[in-house]
Design a protein around this motif. Structure first.
Motif, PDB file in Angstrom:
ATOM      1  N   LEU A 217      13.352  -3.937 -17.204  1.00 37.92           N
ATOM      2  CA  LEU A 217      12.257  -3.886 -18.156  1.00 37.92           C
ATOM      3  C   LEU A 217      12.607  -2.985 -19.336  1.00 37.92           C
ATOM      4  N   GLY A 218      12.243  -3.427 -20.531  1.00 36.90           N
ATOM      5  CA  GLY A 218      12.359  -2.567 -21.691  1.00 36.90           C
ATOM      6  C   GLY A 218      11.294  -1.481 -21.664  1.00 36.90           C
ATOM      7  N   ARG A 219      11.461  -0.493 -22.510  1.00 37.29           N
ATOM      8  CA  ARG A 219      10.506   0.615 -22.563  1.00 37.29           C
ATOM      9  C   ARG A 219       9.104   0.085 -22.839  1.00 37.29           C
ATOM     10  N   GLY A 220       8.158   0.457 -22.004  1.00 40.06           N
ATOM     11  CA  GLY A 220       6.789  -0.011 -22.148  1.00 40.06           C
ATOM     12  C   GLY A 220       6.544  -1.378 -21.547  1.00 40.06           C
ATOM     13  N   GLY A 221       7.580  -1.986 -20.950  1.00 36.89           N
ATOM     14  CA  GLY A 221       7.426  -3.301 -20.345  1.00 36.89           C
ATOM     15  C   GLY A 221       6.514  -3.259 -19.129  1.00 36.89           C
ATOM     16  N   GLN A 222       5.923  -4.406 -18.814  1.00 34.63           N
ATOM     17  CA  GLN A 222       4.903  -4.464 -17.771  1.00 34.63           C
ATOM     18  C   GLN A 222       5.410  -5.206 -16.539  1.00 34.63           C
ATOM     19  N   LEU A 223       5.168  -4.626 -15.374  1.00 33.61           N
ATOM     20  CA  LEU A 223       5.401  -5.289 -14.093  1.00 33.61           C
ATOM     21  C   LEU A 223       4.070  -5.753 -13.538  1.00 33.61           C
ATOM     22  N   ILE A 224       4.013  -7.010 -13.138  1.00 33.92           N
ATOM     23  CA  ILE A 224       2.856  -7.549 -12.422  1.00 33.92           C
ATOM     24  C   ILE A 224       3.312  -7.777 -10.998  1.00 33.92           C
ATOM     25  N   LEU A 225       2.842  -6.956 -10.099  1.00 33.08           N
ATOM     26  CA  LEU A 225       3.271  -6.968  -8.701  1.00 33.08           C
ATOM     27  C   LEU A 225       2.109  -7.440  -7.831  1.00 33.08           C
ATOM     28  N   GLU A 226       2.323  -8.553  -7.143  1.00 38.49           N
ATOM     29  CA  GLU A 226       1.321  -9.074  -6.216  1.00 38.49           C
ATOM     30  C   GLU A 226       1.978  -9.176  -4.850  1.00 38.49           C
ATOM     31  N   THR A 227       1.357  -8.567  -3.838  1.00 35.09           N
ATOM     32  CA  THR A 227       2.014  -8.507  -2.538  1.00 35.09           C
ATOM     33  C   THR A 227       0.988  -8.306  -1.434  1.00 35.09           C
ATOM     34  N   LEU A 228       1.415  -8.556  -0.201  1.00 32.22           N
ATOM     35  CA  LEU A 228       0.583  -8.250   0.958  1.00 32.22           C
ATOM     36  C   LEU A 228       0.382  -6.745   1.051  1.00 32.22           C
ATOM     37  N   ILE A 229      -0.843  -6.355   1.409  1.00 30.44           N
ATOM     38  CA  ILE A 229      -1.114  -4.931   1.603  1.00 30.44           C
ATOM     39  C   ILE A 229      -1.877  -4.736   2.901  1.00 30.44           C
ATOM     40  N   LEU A 230      -1.814  -3.514   3.384  1.00 33.51           N
ATOM     41  CA  LEU A 230      -2.599  -3.100   4.542  1.00 33.51           C
ATOM     42  C   LEU A 230      -3.935  -2.595   4.016  1.00 33.51           C
ATOM     43  N   ALA A 231      -4.994  -3.302   4.343  1.00 40.28           N
ATOM     44  CA  ALA A 231      -6.296  -3.028   3.740  1.00 40.28           C
ATOM     45  C   ALA A 231      -6.982  -1.863   4.446  1.00 40.28           C
ATOM     46  N   GLU A 232      -6.459  -0.685   4.235  1.00 37.89           N
ATOM     47  CA  GLU A 232      -7.077   0.522   4.771  1.00 37.89           C
ATOM     48  C   GLU A 232      -6.747   1.682   3.842  1.00 37.89           C
ATOM     49  N   ASP A 233      -7.512   2.761   3.981  1.00 41.03           N
ATOM     50  CA  ASP A 233      -7.262   3.940   3.159  1.00 41.03           C
ATOM     51  C   ASP A 233      -6.030   4.682   3.671  1.00 41.03           C
ATOM     52  N   GLY A 234      -5.515   5.555   2.817  1.00 42.60           N
ATOM     53  CA  GLY A 234      -4.438   6.420   3.243  1.00 42.60           C
ATOM     54  C   GLY A 234      -3.068   5.919   2.854  1.00 42.60           C
ATOM     55  N   ASP A 235      -2.093   6.748   3.161  1.00 49.33           N
ATOM     56  CA  ASP A 235      -0.695   6.502   2.811  1.00 49.33           C
ATOM     57  C   ASP A 235       0.022   6.012   4.069  1.00 49.33           C
ATOM     58  N   ALA A 236       0.156   4.692   4.197  1.00 55.16           N
ATOM     59  CA  ALA A 236       0.750   4.127   5.411  1.00 55.16           C
ATOM     60  C   ALA A 236       1.485   2.844   5.069  1.00 55.16           C
ATOM     61  N   VAL A 237       2.358   2.442   5.969  1.00 51.64           N
ATOM     62  CA  VAL A 237       3.059   1.180   5.825  1.00 51.64           C
ATOM     63  C   VAL A 237       3.182   0.556   7.207  1.00 51.64           C
ATOM     64  N   PHE A 238       2.976  -0.736   7.269  1.00 52.79           N
ATOM     65  CA  PHE A 238       3.070  -1.484   8.522  1.00 52.79           C
ATOM     66  C   PHE A 238       4.340  -2.317   8.491  1.00 52.79           C
ATOM     67  N   ALA A 239       5.201  -2.105   9.468  1.00 47.28           N
ATOM     68  CA  ALA A 239       6.420  -2.907   9.611  1.00 47.28           C
ATOM     69  C   ALA A 239       6.218  -3.801  10.822  1.00 47.28           C
ATOM     70  N   PRO A 240       5.875  -5.066  10.608  1.00 39.60           N
ATOM     71  CA  PRO A 240       5.556  -5.936  11.741  1.00 39.60           C
ATOM     72  C   PRO A 240       6.709  -6.039  12.738  1.00 39.60           C
ATOM     73  N   PRO A 241       6.423  -5.822  14.013  1.00 41.41           N
ATOM     74  CA  PRO A 241       7.447  -6.050  15.029  1.00 41.41           C
ATOM     75  C   PRO A 241       7.545  -7.548  15.315  1.00 41.41           C
ATOM     76  N   GLY A 242       8.642  -8.159  14.998  1.00 43.20           N
ATOM     77  CA  GLY A 242       8.737  -9.602  15.161  1.00 43.20           C
ATOM     78  C   GLY A 242       8.108 -10.318  13.980  1.00 43.20           C
ATOM     79  N   ARG A 243       7.321 -11.331  14.252  1.00 41.82           N
ATOM     80  CA  ARG A 243       6.760 -12.165  13.196  1.00 41.82           C
ATOM     81  C   ARG A 243       5.427 -11.630  12.695  1.00 41.82           C
ATOM     82  N   TYR A 244       5.136 -12.007  11.457  1.00 39.57           N
ATOM     83  CA  TYR A 244       3.816 -11.748  10.883  1.00 39.57           C
ATOM     84  C   TYR A 244       3.301 -13.065  10.334  1.00 39.57           C
ATOM     85  N   ALA A 245       2.138 -13.540  10.834  1.00 38.19           N
ATOM     86  CA  ALA A 245       1.580 -14.833  10.427  1.00 38.19           C
ATOM     87  C   ALA A 245       2.653 -15.929  10.528  1.00 38.19           C
TER      88      ALA A 245
END
Length: 323
Positions: A217-245
């Motif tokens: 990205l050039g200076r001031g360029g914009q990233l549009i990031l759309e992704t799966l999230i864990l819908a809960e408060d706090g600082d956490a990450v879920f690493a699915p064991p095996g398959r997810y959906a």
């Protein structure tokens, strides 16, 4: 063979990047032009498509429309329908191709409607769409008159879907290269806008991916990031064991807070979450234009708030960030 993008890309300081792209494309073009069975099938099909001039094209609506039914003769209609069916599954869309309705798995207009109000103006901008699929979102961008739009899409079926649609749409300065992000050269500061939608959770090292995108990205360029999230408060990450959906390549699902921290660590500013939306059967569903299961099959029939593996059902966020 030189890809059309390489001959038409504006060359303001990009000669080194173009050379890098040529080097990267050499093995890919060899595959595309005859050494892959699927590619040979698609190439033969594309060569046999009828030559049709659409009377009109509408790219600025949820259902992208190419031409009118009366533009086709009966035999052309049969040939075109066979080609479209050969390219199943159609994940992104929908499309009306000379009256032939391609009812894609995803109603992609819903995501575009969530994203578009938050975009920096696309007019005159250089845009990269990572994981561009059949090009639905790139075609929707055309109405905003960007300088150029480049998609990278490694899956040959989706790459050739774009080639079929572009044969009739003929959108100027819109291109797709059959490359993974990992194989795409770091085009430092080249892009004004980068779309990364539905990709990050497939990356083993999301922070490294965000850093690579930041460098493009050039200076001031914009990233549009759309992704799966864990819908809960706090600082956490879920690493699915095996398959997810039922997907075996989902590595990390962060909370919005963790995702924002990743972006700050990767060097972005002006980070803000503009949307959080659960994926529903209105947006993703089985149609006659896919040959596989869809969201309904990925959820626990007794508790649709969970996947069949017992994990939280898919929720997606749109987060914007600035280089």
């Amino acid at each position: 063979m030189t890809h059309p993008f390489l001959t038409q890309l504006p060359r303001h300081g990009l000669a080194g990047y173009v050379t890098a792209l040529v080097d990267q494309l050499a093995p890919v073009e060899k595959i595309i032009h005859g050494n892959d069975r699927k590619a040979r099938t698609y190439l033969k099909m594309l060569e046999g498509l009828p030559a049709i001039d659409p009377t009109d094209i509408d790219l600025d609506r949820g259902l992208i429309r190419i031409g009118q039914p009366q533009d086709l003769r009966a035999d052309d209609r049969c040939a075109l329908r066979e080609a479209l069916r050969t390219m199943i599954p159609w994940r992104k869309g929908p499309f009306d191709v000379f009256g032939l309705q391609v009812d894609s798995e995803w109603v992609s207009s819903l995501k575009w409607d969530r994203v578009r109000p938050h975009l920096a103006p696309l007019k005159g901008r250089r845009i990269l769409d990572i994981g561009s699929s059949c090009g639905y979102y790139m075609f929707r961008m055309v109405a905003d008159a960007p300088e150029f739009v480049l998609g990278i899409e490694p899956y040959l079926t989706f790459y050739f879907q774009f080639q079929l649609l572009q044969r009739y749409i003929r959108a100027a300065r819109v291109f797709t290269l059959p490359l993974r992000l990992e194989a795409f050269p770091v085009m430092s500061g080249c892009f004004d806008t980068v779309f990364c939608m539905g990709i990050l959770y497939h990356q083993r090292n999301p922070l490294r991916t965000l850093e690579k995108i930041r460098s493009m990205l050039g200076r001031g360029g914009q990233l549009i990031l759309e992704t799966l999230i864990l819908a809960e408060d706090g600082d956490a990450v879920f690493a699915p064991p095996g398959r997810y959906a039922k997907m075996n390549n989902v590595f990390t699902i962060p909370t919005v807070l963790r995702l924002e921290k990743w972006l700050h660590t990767a060097g972005y500013g002006a980070v803000r979450c503009v949307d959080v939306t659960p994926t529903t059967l209105i947006e993703q569903r089985h149609t006659d234009w896919i040959n596989s299961e869809s969201l309904e099959d990925f959820l626990d029939p007794g508790n649709p708030a969970r996947t069949v593996e017992g994990h939280p059902a898919p929720v997606r966020a749109v987060v914007l960030a600035q280089a």
